[in-house]
Design a protein around this motif. Structure first.
Motif, mmCIF file in Angstrom:
data_model
loop_
_atom_site.group_PDB
_atom_site.id
_atom_site.type_symbol
_atom_site.label_atom_id
_atom_site.label_comp_id
_atom_site.label_asym_id
_atom_site.label_seq_id
_atom_site.Cartn_x
_atom_site.Cartn_y
_atom_site.Cartn_z
ATOM 1 N N ALA A 141 38.200 39.383 -18.419
ATOM 2 C CA ALA A 141 37.160 39.078 -17.432
ATOM 3 C C ALA A 141 37.662 39.391 -16.029
ATOM 4 O O ALA A 141 36.921 39.873 -15.171
ATOM 5 N N ALA A 142 38.953 39.146 -15.796
ATOM 6 C CA ALA A 142 39.521 39.357 -14.462
ATOM 7 C C ALA A 142 39.408 40.813 -14.036
ATOM 8 O O ALA A 142 39.260 41.110 -12.855
ATOM 9 N N ALA A 143 39.471 41.716 -15.003
ATOM 10 C CA ALA A 143 39.385 43.144 -14.684
ATOM 11 C C ALA A 143 37.990 43.487 -14.169
ATOM 12 O O ALA A 143 37.832 44.269 -13.234
ATOM 13 N N ILE A 144 36.992 42.864 -14.787
ATOM 14 C CA ILE A 144 35.600 43.103 -14.365
ATOM 15 C C ILE A 144 35.386 42.504 -12.974
ATOM 16 O O ILE A 144 34.825 43.145 -12.082
ATOM 17 N N ASP A 145 35.876 41.270 -12.788
ATOM 18 C CA ASP A 145 35.744 40.614 -11.477
ATOM 19 C C ASP A 145 36.423 41.427 -10.378
ATOM 20 O O ASP A 145 35.893 41.570 -9.286
ATOM 21 N N GLN A 146 37.599 41.942 -10.703
ATOM 22 C CA GLN A 146 38.362 42.705 -9.705
ATOM 23 C C GLN A 146 37.582 43.945 -9.273
ATOM 24 O O GLN A 146 37.477 44.242 -8.086
ATOM 25 N N LEU A 147 37.010 44.651 -10.246
ATOM 26 C CA LEU A 147 36.248 45.861 -9.903
ATOM 27 C C LEU A 147 35.028 45.483 -9.057
ATOM 28 O O LEU A 147 34.662 46.181 -8.116
ATOM 29 N N GLU A 148 34.441 44.336 -9.412
ATOM 30 C CA GLU A 148 33.246 43.886 -8.685
ATOM 31 C C GLU A 148 33.587 43.583 -7.219
ATOM 32 O O GLU A 148 32.832 43.944 -6.310
ATOM 33 N N ILE A 149 34.711 42.941 -7.002
ATOM 34 C CA ILE A 149 35.133 42.620 -5.628
ATOM 35 C C ILE A 149 35.338 43.911 -4.820
ATOM 36 O O ILE A 149 34.856 44.046 -3.703
ATOM 37 N N TRP A 150 36.008 44.873 -5.444
ATOM 38 C CA TRP A 150 36.262 46.141 -4.751
ATOM 39 C C TRP A 150 34.973 46.943 -4.554
ATOM 40 O O TRP A 150 34.824 47.630 -3.549
ATOM 41 N N ALA A 151 34.049 46.821 -5.509
ATOM 42 C CA ALA A 151 32.753 47.494 -5.361
ATOM 43 C C ALA A 151 32.041 46.929 -4.137
ATOM 44 O O ALA A 151 31.428 47.661 -3.362
ATOM 45 N N GLY A 152 32.167 45.624 -3.957
ATOM 46 C CA GLY A 152 31.575 44.961 -2.796
ATOM 47 C C GLY A 152 32.178 45.494 -1.503
ATOM 48 O O GLY A 152 31.467 45.789 -0.545
ATOM 49 N N ARG A 153 33.498 45.632 -1.501
ATOM 50 C CA ARG A 153 34.174 46.147 -0.300
ATOM 51 C C ARG A 153 33.733 47.571 0.028
ATOM 52 O O ARG A 153 33.588 47.940 1.186
ATOM 53 N N ALA A 154 33.559 48.370 -1.035
ATOM 54 C CA ALA A 154 33.157 49.772 -0.815
ATOM 55 C C ALA A 154 31.632 49.868 -0.659
ATOM 56 O O ALA A 154 31.108 50.928 -0.357
ATOM 57 N N ASP A 155 30.957 48.749 -0.908
ATOM 58 C CA ASP A 155 29.512 48.678 -0.824
ATOM 59 C C ASP A 155 28.837 49.681 -1.769
ATOM 60 O O ASP A 155 27.997 50.468 -1.353
ATOM 61 N N VAL A 156 29.242 49.632 -3.030
ATOM 62 C CA VAL A 156 28.598 50.457 -4.061
ATOM 63 C C VAL A 156 28.224 49.562 -5.238
ATOM 64 O O VAL A 156 28.873 48.538 -5.479
#
Ligand code: GDP
Ligand code: GDP
Ligand code: MG
Length: 302
Positions: A141-156
């Motif tokens: 689950a942490a891998a999905i959360d991590q990508l989500e956080i970075w997606a937020g930073r990149a705004d995608v």
């Protein structure tokens, strides 16, 4: 900080410990001779350039010295820069001409896949492309959360399922998303599969089948992420991946964390695959498109 300054800063360790020594050899010797070439050879090998490639480079340097009748160490230094730049291979960008196009990102755990994906997304977005990410590393689950956080930073946007779900089905939905929302690039994160684990390799080919079926004719890049800190081990790791995946480019991360940045010189020669991006830090703009001239300059410039 400019791009080039960031690169120089990121390559500081390699530069100081290794290429600094190369430069000081050229300063220490008053004339160009075999002894100087031997010392150079030792330093290049110590910087993880790789034994075979180092020999090739030194042989070329010896030939160039003869051909051009070089007697000044400074001239020899410039000749070495030229030879190293040549050995690194051509600059090759991403081939993403269709819309959508796909980037599949693979590599073992911890090399920097997830963070590099966000950084690449950020680059592409700045170029005006519409990007979507797929969280196909469903192992934790942490891998999905991590990508989500970075997606937020990149705004995608990100397409995700729950932990433990089938990665290929995430990819299926992400392909639909890309088609339905007019995305230019779909970037897929994958689990840190081990090349010797057949089930993980099978998972990767299943993902590829879904992409080929759902986005037929789409340009596809398969980027293998390698951690520069692991030096020549990264090359052996890559050779295993090459056996089963059609890799189109290398992302060489963590060059800022190692003095063994010389590895980059052997990547293209040993694997026949171009380095397309290099990572020089943990921030969003710490991933750069690889440019061999800038890279060589950053290593040798005083
Ligand atoms: P993954 O397991 O392959 O997805 O790797 P992650 O993207 O989660 O990265 C693992 C760690 O490496 C994280 O702490 C990243 O911040 C770090 N990392 C990735 N690229 C770089 C880089 O170029 N330089 C440095 N210093 N750290 C990096
Ligand atoms: P094969 O594994 O190559 O035989 O391909 P399949 O036809 O079984 O599909 C591959 C993957 O795509 C599977 O893991 C499915 O989960 C996923 N998939 C196929 N059709 C759909 C669909 O309609 N919706 C979703 N969400 N996933 C699908
Ligand atoms: Mg990851």
């Amino acid at each position: 900080m400019s791009f080039f300054d960031k690169l120089k800063q990121g390559l500081k360790k390699t530069k100081e410990s290794i290429f600094g020594q190369v430069n000081s050899i050229f300063k220490a010797f008053v004339k160009v001779d075999e002894e100087m070439l031997e010392e150079l050879e030792e330093i290049l090998i110590a910087s993880d350039v790789g034994v075979n490639i180092t020999e090739e480079i030194i042989d070329k340097l010896r030939d160039t010295i003869k051909e051009r009748r070089i007697s000044e160490p400074e001239e020899a230094r410039l000749a070495l820069m030229e030879i190293i730049e040549e050995s690194i291979g051509e600059n090759e960008g991403l081939n993403l001409n269709t819309s959508p196009a796909v980037i599949l990102v693979i590599g073992v755990n911890g090399v920097g896949k997830t963070t590099s994906i966000a950084k690449i997304a950020n680059c592409l977005k700045k170029e005006g492309k519409k990007v979507v990410l797929a969280a196909a590393d469903t192992f934790r689950a942490a891998a999905i959360d991590q990508l989500e956080i970075w997606a937020g930073r990149a705004d995608v946007p990100i397409v995700k399922h729950d932990e433990g779900s089938d990665p290929a089905s995430v990819v299926f939905d992400a392909c639909s998303y890309a088609k339905n929302h007019g995305c230019d690039v779909l970037i897929i994160d994958t689990a840190g599969r081990l090349h010797n684990k057949k089930n993980l390799m099978d998972e990767l080919s299943k993902i590829s089948r879904v992409i080929d079926r759902e986005l037929p004719g789409a340009d596809k890049e398969t980027l293998l992420v390698l951690d520069a800190v692991t030096g020549q081990n990264a090359i052996s790791q890559a050779k295993e991946f090459v056996k089963t995946s059609d890799i189109t480019g290398i992302v060489l991360t963590k060059l800022d964390g190692t003095a063994k940045g010389g590895i980059i010189i052997s990547v293209k020669k040993e694997l026949g695959i171009p380095v397309k991006f290099i990572g020089v830090g943990e921030q969003m703009d710490d991933l750069q498109k690889f440019d061999k001239a800038e890279f060589t300059k950053a290593l040798f410039e005083e």
